[in-house]
Scaffold this motif. Structure first.
Motif: not given
Length: 144
Positions: A81-82, A86-90
């Motif tokens: 979902r993040y 945001t298009g960013k990876s965790l």
């Protein structure tokens, strides 16, 4: 836009506060990220007339902590979902602080909790390192 959160559950909502189930864990293992499944509703919407915006406040209405495989699934969903938002990876492997604590009895267990050393143990390790001619810091940068 901003969204505010209200998380307090009243006495009447006590049965929906699953955190009560892990109260002892929270006291015994204060560090670490934990995961939960929550539900919420819009409690109110504030008009910020000067700014010309409305700001919703959501209230958590039910929370149930999860561990083990459920925590892994929730962590994956959270990361997905993040990334969608945001298009960013965790990216990154879980660290010790991402591990869900065990039963808090201070013993090593299959979930990977390790009790923190007390001051006497740290001083003994430091003395051993000094006696061996080693620096006061280990290779990992941990002070001893």
């Amino acid at each position: 836009m901003a969204v505010k959160m209200a998380a307090q559950l009243t006495r009447a909502q006590r049965e929906f506060n699953g955190l009560d189930r892990i109260e002892r864990e929270l006291l015994d293992q204060r560090r670490g990220v934990r995961y939960a499944v929550v539900s919420f509703h819009v409690k109110r919407v504030s008009d910020e007339i000067d700014e010309g915006v409305e700001i919703p406040t959501v209230q958590i209405t039910h929370i149930e902590p999860v561990d083990g495989d459920d925590a892994d699934r929730v962590r994956e969903m959270l990361a997905d979902r993040y990334k969608d938002r945001t298009g960013k990876s965790l990216d990154g492997d879980p660290t010790l602080f991402d591990v869900v604590p065990g039963d808090g009895d201070g013993q090593d267990d299959e979930q990977g909790t390790v009790p923190e050393p007390d001051a006497d143990e740290l001083m003994a390790r430091r003395a051993e390192r000094q006696a061996a001619g080693l620096p006061a810091f280990s290779d990992g940068g941990d002070p001893l």
